[in-house]
Scaffold this motif. Sequence first.
Motif, mmCIF file in Angstrom:
data_model
loop_
_atom_site.group_PDB
_atom_site.id
_atom_site.type_symbol
_atom_site.label_atom_id
_atom_site.label_comp_id
_atom_site.label_asym_id
_atom_site.label_seq_id
_atom_site.Cartn_x
_atom_site.Cartn_y
_atom_site.Cartn_z
ATOM 1 N N ALA A 146 -5.567 1.400 -7.909
ATOM 2 C CA ALA A 146 -4.234 1.715 -8.680
ATOM 3 C C ALA A 146 -4.667 2.820 -9.522
ATOM 4 O O ALA A 146 -4.031 4.095 -9.707
ATOM 5 N N ARG A 204 1.019 -1.226 0.061
ATOM 6 C CA ARG A 204 -0.231 -0.050 0.348
ATOM 7 C C ARG A 204 0.710 1.113 -0.390
ATOM 8 O O ARG A 204 -0.070 2.061 -0.337
ATOM 9 N N LEU A 237 -1.938 6.554 -10.341
ATOM 10 C CA LEU A 237 -0.929 6.047 -10.652
ATOM 11 C C LEU A 237 -0.963 4.962 -11.653
ATOM 12 O O LEU A 237 -1.784 5.543 -12.954
ATOM 13 N N ARG A 260 3.289 2.092 -1.387
ATOM 14 C CA ARG A 260 3.881 1.863 -2.652
ATOM 15 C C ARG A 260 2.861 2.581 -3.629
ATOM 16 O O ARG A 260 3.204 3.088 -4.532
ATOM 17 N N PHE A 261 1.451 3.074 -3.363
ATOM 18 C CA PHE A 261 0.446 3.211 -4.270
ATOM 19 C C PHE A 261 0.281 4.815 -4.007
ATOM 20 O O PHE A 261 -0.738 5.696 -3.203
ATOM 21 N N LEU A 288 3.062 1.359 -12.215
ATOM 22 C CA LEU A 288 2.815 -0.534 -11.358
ATOM 23 C C LEU A 288 2.774 -1.075 -13.019
ATOM 24 O O LEU A 288 1.892 -1.154 -13.728
#
Length: 402
Positions: free
Chosen positions: A162, A137, A167, A139-140, A146
């Motif tokens: 995402a 999470r 993202l 990294r979101f 992604l």
Amino acid sequence: MGNVVVIGGGQAGASLVARLRGKGFEGGITMIGAEPVPPYQRPPLSKAYLLGDMEEDRLFLRPRAFYDDQDIELILGTPVTAVDTESQTIIADGRKIPYDDLVFCTGSAPRRLPAAIGGDLGGVFAVRGIADVDAMRPRFTEGARLLIVGGGYIGLEAAAVASKLGLKVTLVEMAERILQRVAAPETADYFRDLHTRHGVDIREGVGLGALTGTDGQVSAAELTDGSTLDVDFVIAGVGILPEIELAEAAGLAIENGIRTDRTGRTSAPNVWAAGDCASFPYRGAQLRLESVGNAIDQAEAVADNIMGAGRAYEAKPWFWSDQYDVKLQIAGLNTGYDRVVVRGGGDAVSHWYFAGQTLVALDAMNDPRAYMVGKRLIEAGRSPAPEAVADPDSDLKALLKA
């Protein structure tokens, strides 16, 4: 009444122990879970929980106090390491626990990307438990790159979250289209268009060749079409496998999961199975369903049968998926269909699967009324005329009376 031991602290296990107490079972109940938290809902993990709209304690199926109040011994963070069906004991954390009835509710585990293609690099994730989502999470963040490997429902749900968070998402599906194993081309077309409109780059007929990294962290992906991508992290949504290793080591029969009869009994005396890990007789084969509905219904049937009901489990398959502002509801199994009838259009549409003149399944996108009618028809074994379904002027409720 004896002692019931349940291996697995998921939806099936929680449903089974609650059913036993609710039906008046007065014997001992022990439930052993490998995760350190009480049984919780898994579907929100790749949706509301990942998005940050649901706190961890709201995932729990019941508060911890429930198990204490119901005199259910809950052993958490402790994998079971051995089962001896002759002595009717299990080993967990070095402790030998006897049982009169044992139930495998071990669920399933995600397929992981092989280490040989970089699947062991940091930043490569799968979605199965709270710990998986907690790890990914952070990294979101807006603008992060992604890569999602796999165009099934888990991959598409993660892509929707995402995309909502800003993202840059690329999803690759090795098959010729997304949802190839589970849905008709019409449903795949609907969701491909939905994700494309939200900026997701979907590449079909393209697989992952290898992941490469810097300082042990994934940084790039080589695809089977020869292209390369710079990535910040990767999510593998390439399916799940039933957790059968413990049962197999104990000598239980395995066939598309832990094989059971129609009552949930396995090949070993006084041993049962329910949920994702279990297969059961269905239309001449051993069927295994990966759904919340099956986990609840099958576990409750097993609980009743432990208490002597002797009732056969009658599966009523239903599933759902939430992506963006679309709620997909599925009833039935589309195996063997040869025709898809489309009703409605735009965001609210339903796809009715027919095998000959027999309605076997339904996909309803933002169309709860069609889902309700279709589900009732399928469960009743009734089939409307395909032409009536396709006619936009026909009354859906009238199909129930036809």
